[in-house]
Design a protein around this motif. Structure first.
Motif, mmCIF file in Angstrom:
data_model
loop_
_atom_site.group_PDB
_atom_site.id
_atom_site.type_symbol
_atom_site.label_atom_id
_atom_site.label_comp_id
_atom_site.label_asym_id
_atom_site.label_seq_id
_atom_site.Cartn_x
_atom_site.Cartn_y
_atom_site.Cartn_z
ATOM 1 N N MET A 203 39.544 24.490 45.021
ATOM 2 C CA MET A 203 39.118 25.332 43.920
ATOM 3 C C MET A 203 38.872 26.740 44.393
ATOM 4 O O MET A 203 39.337 27.693 43.787
ATOM 5 C CB MET A 203 37.820 24.758 43.336
ATOM 6 C CG MET A 203 37.745 24.898 41.873
ATOM 7 S SD MET A 203 36.689 23.723 41.028
ATOM 8 C CE MET A 203 35.351 23.373 42.066
ATOM 9 N N ARG B 103 39.971 28.334 47.011
ATOM 10 C CA ARG B 103 41.052 29.097 47.641
ATOM 11 C C ARG B 103 41.868 29.841 46.612
ATOM 12 O O ARG B 103 42.417 30.893 46.877
ATOM 13 C CB ARG B 103 41.942 28.177 48.463
ATOM 14 C CG ARG B 103 42.751 27.254 47.607
ATOM 15 C CD ARG B 103 43.326 26.116 48.415
ATOM 16 N NE ARG B 103 44.711 26.378 48.747
ATOM 17 C CZ ARG B 103 45.296 25.928 49.845
ATOM 18 N NH1 ARG B 103 44.609 25.258 50.710
ATOM 19 N NH2 ARG B 103 46.561 26.155 50.076
ATOM 20 N N PHE B 104 41.975 29.312 45.390
ATOM 21 C CA PHE B 104 42.797 29.994 44.404
ATOM 22 C C PHE B 104 42.202 31.331 44.033
ATOM 23 O O PHE B 104 42.871 32.361 44.062
ATOM 24 C CB PHE B 104 42.930 29.142 43.148
ATOM 25 C CG PHE B 104 43.602 27.822 43.405
ATOM 26 C CD1 PHE B 104 42.914 26.644 43.258
ATOM 27 C CD2 PHE B 104 44.922 27.788 43.798
ATOM 28 C CE1 PHE B 104 43.526 25.441 43.502
ATOM 29 C CE2 PHE B 104 45.537 26.571 44.049
ATOM 30 C CZ PHE B 104 44.830 25.404 43.896
ATOM 31 N N LEU C 297 44.534 40.836 34.957
ATOM 32 C CA LEU C 297 44.844 39.972 33.816
ATOM 33 C C LEU C 297 45.200 38.566 34.290
ATOM 34 O O LEU C 297 44.728 37.556 33.763
ATOM 35 C CB LEU C 297 46.018 40.592 33.051
ATOM 36 C CG LEU C 297 46.274 40.101 31.642
ATOM 37 C CD1 LEU C 297 45.028 40.295 30.792
ATOM 38 C CD2 LEU C 297 47.439 40.845 31.046
ATOM 39 N N LYS C 298 46.038 38.521 35.308
ATOM 40 C CA LYS C 298 46.440 37.227 35.836
ATOM 41 C C LYS C 298 45.247 36.457 36.382
ATOM 42 O O LYS C 298 45.069 35.267 36.143
ATOM 43 C CB LYS C 298 47.459 37.458 36.960
ATOM 44 C CG LYS C 298 48.617 36.496 36.924
ATOM 45 C CD LYS C 298 49.722 36.977 37.832
ATOM 46 C CE LYS C 298 49.706 36.153 39.106
ATOM 47 N NZ LYS C 298 50.930 36.326 39.897
ATOM 48 N N ALA D 80 43.142 35.155 33.512
ATOM 49 C CA ALA D 80 43.770 34.101 32.727
ATOM 50 C C ALA D 80 43.914 32.817 33.523
ATOM 51 O O ALA D 80 43.671 31.727 33.025
ATOM 52 C CB ALA D 80 45.155 34.562 32.264
ATOM 53 N N LEU D 81 44.318 32.950 34.774
ATOM 54 C CA LEU D 81 44.646 31.750 35.526
ATOM 55 C C LEU D 81 43.457 31.147 36.246
ATOM 56 O O LEU D 81 43.422 29.955 36.486
ATOM 57 C CB LEU D 81 45.753 32.057 36.548
ATOM 58 C CG LEU D 81 47.082 32.494 35.952
ATOM 59 C CD1 LEU D 81 48.114 32.650 37.054
ATOM 60 C CD2 LEU D 81 47.562 31.482 34.936
ATOM 61 N N GLN D 82 42.507 31.975 36.642
ATOM 62 C CA GLN D 82 41.423 31.422 37.457
ATOM 63 C C GLN D 82 40.116 31.301 36.713
ATOM 64 O O GLN D 82 39.217 30.612 37.175
ATOM 65 C CB GLN D 82 41.214 32.288 38.709
ATOM 66 C CG GLN D 82 42.443 32.400 39.585
ATOM 67 C CD GLN D 82 42.916 31.033 40.044
ATOM 68 O OE1 GLN D 82 42.129 30.148 40.308
ATOM 69 N NE2 GLN D 82 44.222 30.868 40.105
ATOM 70 N N ALA D 83 39.983 31.980 35.584
ATOM 71 C CA ALA D 83 38.717 31.952 34.823
ATOM 72 C C ALA D 83 37.512 32.100 35.746
ATOM 73 O O ALA D 83 36.642 31.247 35.809
ATOM 74 C CB ALA D 83 38.604 30.653 34.040
#
Lengths: 442, 222, 279
Positions: free
Chosen positions: B1, B3-4, B64-65, B68-71
């Motif tokens: 979790m 690392r992202f 933005l990424k 959106a992707l990691q919240a």
């Protein structure tokens, strides 16, 4: 906002404490108590009935496990045995076998009671010993020929009437005319008892000899071996067939109307009365195939037919109990359907299958009706050795003894019942222990 | 979790550092162009500013990424938002540098006007504030950031001083009015750099302490 | 193609669909390709005309509300639906270009090349060692005890479980915690050296810490295996995958790069779903 205002004017605390609520509560408690009491009563009644049954069987059967023995000082000189006195020493086995063993016993008895002279009295005296006592003596001499020429003190089996008399304390309560033993006989027995020549011993022949017309010689060995052989045949047929059928029906068979029909029929077969299977065995196995009557082979096959539905049903239940996730996991790794069953389902279902098999076997052990139908009811003295020898089974033996006129057979019937019950309890306990041990698998 | 989101934030920080370095460099170049009266230096600034603008767009996309992707939540979220806000400030600094370069070109095309010492001090203070604000971000150091906030008043005063001086010069030397006006503009731009440094410092405090200290003075006075 | 009318929009002409599918596979190498796949349970249609690719080195996520068919589609890729009575799969599914339904391809071997991890961890009630060694044993991938040992250790290491269990390989697999059991199941799937790993909601029975570890593991594994994961947790799909396919009522509504889907979905229904305004 107050509680009262929230619930529209009624104070909740007051509501639950009102007289009406209290009486409802009391009524509910009362009905729960009645229900518990009813359950408790049922259990107590059941246990009490069971207890009474077991106690009565045990009480009646216990005496069967003890026999009465008489100690005699027997002179085994060659002359007494009627053997040719051979200066070279040992007599031939044939000669030993044919020697007269009744004479030494008679002589020993007469030595104890020298007053007994008349023919009738001598007959009464020798009647105190079991008719097989001579055979017992023969057996001892044949197994140890060095006894010849010696004077030995031996314990020999007494007659069944002596046994019964001793168990009722040698009482003369009943009038002599109605008794089996005369006053004189009882007197001799009392003398023997005083001399320490009368004792109770564990009734080994009960387990080591076959059936006999003489109650004191009659034993269960024939029936036990017969039952064992029969159950072996049953197991050999029912286990592979039943387990394979269960596996096929659960794992491989398609779910359609035919398999539903098969399932219904199997369930129905399990409820068919056992005597019907006996008729089937009679008609098909004996009539059509001409197999030998009274043989454990036929008995086993008949019982196998009877037990098969039960094994299939319990096998299916055990297989169903294996969680589908294990099958999925195995399939996901690439196991073929046969590997899924062989490597995963069967090992996990095996304890359940074994439990069902043991319970089925226990049932088969106690079945009498089908065996009666196929003729395993004859009076068999010899211990069966082959599956095609004539034999009898334990429950049938009980049935036969229950029919016999001698009073001593009453005890033996109860004793045999105790043995049968002991086996059944043992088998069922094993089944339960197995089930408990393997239950927490996953 | 973890690392992202870490990968995303590291990427963002790396981009922001690059942007910060560029912003500092471009402002330095523009100021040198003013003092050294070097219009070729001034011309380079335009190209440098385009680079900064590109970096801002890239950071926009990355933010933005990441959202959106990691919240992201908690400190990660504050850091991502702060990076976006600081990027905006740095982009403005780039624009200010462009304006300073234009001033440099104009001043070099005209007879030299000696710059008062206060302008030099102001320039140094503004550059210093920016550098320290970026350092504070790089180390997530709220104390360093608070130091930058404290300097803001001083920079404002320095700017006032330069304006006062130039207004007096305007009165006494009206022939060099355009240079004097340019110097006033320069002072204003430098004061704006100080403001952006202050914004950056406030964002650092938001990340480090989850406290929004913006507009403290204005709010306090109400 | 008929029931595409289920979501508002004209049906996609075949050429446009081809173009879209081949465009997506340009940027990655296609490992498994589903084309025009329909799945029926008796009369009921569960999947309608789906085109989907599973790419190498990437994680493809299948998302959508409950009952939208994503698990059903996933199970088509290793033909697990074959075992469900009454289930019919039509259309083409290929692995490295080879049709997986062709009679030349043994389904048992297919399942060694395409592994599956299930929603609820389901280790065999055997020892940890035997769990991992089972696949190689039945497929004949190892001969000696040493070879088995090596495969078991390698698989457990790749699943990030070896250090925790290396001293207790003979203990039953069912004695591990939920997260460890799932990693054991992953090790079991890896042990047969698959090319594709299918995961059906692998984390939904696990707590957040265990879930996080599995997600990291998935990210590590994607360099070696093509991975497809069904998840009802959109955030997980956003974190873990590179491509996302959104399903609704058995139809593939949108399929594209994960960052595009989550920052700017092209279809309104996708947007409604991931913003939580739907379902």
């Amino acid at each position: 906002m107050s509680d009262a205002a929230r619930t529209g004017g009624v104070d909740p605390a007051a509501r639950w404490a009102s007289a009406e609520m209290r009486s409802r509560l009391a009524r509910r408690h009362a009905s729960e108590r009645r229900f518990r009491l009813a359950g408790l009563t049922a259990i107590v009644l059941a246990i009490a009935s069971l207890g009474v049954l077991l106690a009565s069987i045990g009480w009646n059967g216990a005496p069967a496990f003890s026999a009465t023995e008489v100690r005699l000082d027997v002179d085994l000189s060659p002359a007494a045995l009627g053997l040719p006195s051979d200066p070279t020493g040992a007599a031939s086995p044939a000669a030993l076998h044919d020697a007269d063993y009744r004479a030494p016993l008679r002589a020993a008895l007469q030595a104890l009671f020298p007053d007994v002279q008349s023919r009738g009295e001598i007959r009464d005296l020798t009647a105190l010993l079991s008719r097989g006592a001579a055979d017992e003596l023969r057996a001892r001499v044949e197994s140890d020929p060095s006894l010849v020429g010696r004077r030995v003190s031996l314990w020999l089996t007494a007659d069944d009437e002596v046994d019964l008399a001793r168990k009722s304390g040698l009482s003369r309560a009943v009038a002599e005319a109605d008794r089996h033993l005369s006053d004189a006989q009882i007197g001799w027995l009392e003398a023997l008892l005083r001399d320490g020549r009368l004792r109770a011993a564990f009734n080994w022949p009960f387990f080591t000899s076959g059936d006999s017309r003489e109650p004191e010689q009659a034993g269960l060995l024939g029936a036990l071996v017969g039952s064992a052989l029969t159950l072996l045949v049953t197991l050999a047929i029912v286990f592979p067939l039943g387990v394979s059928a269960a596996i096929y029906l659960e794992e491989f068979a398609p779910r359609n109307r035919w398999t539903d029909l098969i399932e219904v029929n199997i369930n129905n077969l399990a409820a068919v009365p056992s005597i019907v299977f006996g008729l089937l065995g009679l008609a098909v196995l004996l009539g059509l195939f001409g197999l030998p009557r009274s043989a454990p082979l036929v008995g086993g096959m008949t019982l196998a037919l009877m037990t098969l539905p039960t094994i299939i049903i319990s096998g299916r239940v055990a297989i169903q109990a294996v969680p589908p996730s294990i099958r999925e996991a195995a399939r996901g790794v690439g196991a073929s359907p046969l590997q899924v069953v062989g490597h995963h389902v069967l090992p996990l279902a095996l304890p359940g299958i074994l439990t069902g098999t043991i319970i089925g076997m226990a049932r088969a052990l106690g079945e009498t009706a089908p065996l009666l139908m196929i003729g395993m009811v004859a009076f068999i003295v010899d211990i069966p050795h082959r599956f095609t020898d004539a034999a009898t089974a334990l429950p049938v033996q009980i049935f036969l003894w229950a029919d016999s006129p001698e009073r001593a057979f009453v005890q033996k019937t109860a004793g045999a019942s105790v043995v049968l019950l002991a086996f059944l309890v043992l088998m069922n306990a094993t089944a339960i222990a197995l089930r408990r041990r393997f239950e927490r698998r996953w | 979790m973890s690392r992202f989101i870490e990968t995303h934030i590291e990427g963002l920080r790396e981009r922001l550092f690059r942007m910060g370095g560029r912003a500092e460099a471009i402002m330095d170049k523009a100021l040198r162009a003013v003092w050294e009266r070097d219009s070729s230096l001034a011309d380079e600034v335009k190209g440098d500013d385009i680079e900064i603008d590109r970096l801002e767009i890239s950071i926009d996309e990355a933010v933005l990424k990441a959202l959106a992707l990691q919240a992201p939540v908690a400190e990660d979220l504050r850091e991502v938002l702060a990076i976006k806000m600081i990027a905006t400030d740095l982009e403005r600094v780039g624009d200010l540098a462009r304006n300073v370069a234009k001033i440099a070109r104009r001043l070099s095309a005209q007879p030299e006007l000696p710059l008062p010492a206060s302008v030099t001090t102001l320039a140094r203070a503004a550059q210093g504030a920016l550098r320290r604000a970026l350092d504070a971000f790089s180390h997530t150091d709220p104390d360093l950031a608070r130091g930058v906030l404290d300097e803001d008043d001083a920079i404002d005063r320095m700017q006032d001083e330069v304006v006062q001086t130039m207004l007096r010069e305007l009165g006494s030397h009206p022939e060099s009015a355009s240079q004097e006006l340019d110097v006033i503009m320069l002072a204003k731009h430098l004061e704006r750099v100080g403001d952006h440094a202050t914004n950056i410092a406030e964002d650092v405090i938001l990340v480090a302490e989850a406290r929004n200290v913006k507009h403290a003075a204005k709010l306090a006075s109400r | 193609m008929g029931t595409s009318a289920r979501f508002a929009g004209p049906p996609e002409p075949a050429e446009a669909r081809e173009a879209r599918v081949s465009r997506l596979s340009e940027t990655g190498r296609v490992k498994m390709q589903a084309r025009g796949v329909d799945v029926f349970y008796g009369e009921k249609q569960a999947i309608d005309s789906v085109d989907l690719a599973i790419l190498e080195d990437e994680v493809t996520a299948l998302i959508g509300p409950s009952g939208c068919g994503k698990s059903t589609l996933l199970r088509c890729f290793d033909r697990m639906n074959d075992d469900i009575p009454g289930c019919r799969v039509t259309g083409s599914i290929t692995l490295d270009g080879q049709d997986i339904h062709s009679p030349e391809l043994d389904v048992v071997q297919l399942r060694a090349r395409v592994g599956m991890v299930f929603q609820k961890p389901n280790p065999f009630p055997k020892s940890i060692y035997d769990n991992v060694a089972y696949g190689p044993r039945i497929h004949g991938l190892a001969r000696s005890r040493a070879e088995f040992d090596e495969i078991v250790e390698r698989s457990l290491r790749r699943a990030g479980l070896f250090d925790e269990v290396k001293d207790r390989l003979t203990e039953p697999g069912t004695a591990l915690s939920g997260g460890q059991q799932q990693r054991l199941c992953i090790a079991r799937a890896i042990a047969v050296d698959p090319e594709v790993i299918l995961m059906d909601e692998p984390c939904s029975a696990l707590d957040p810490i265990a879930t996080g570890r599995i997600e990291e593991l998935i990210d590590e594994l994607r360099g070696r295996y093509a991975i497809a994961i069904v998840t009802h947790n959109m955030q997980q799909a956003a974190r873990v995958s590179q491509r996302t396919a959104f399903f609704h009522l058995g139809v593939l509504v949108e399929y594209g790069r994960t960052e595009d889907i989550f920052t700017n979905p092209r279809v309104q229904r996708t947007s409604d779903y991931i913003t939580g305004r739907y379902g």
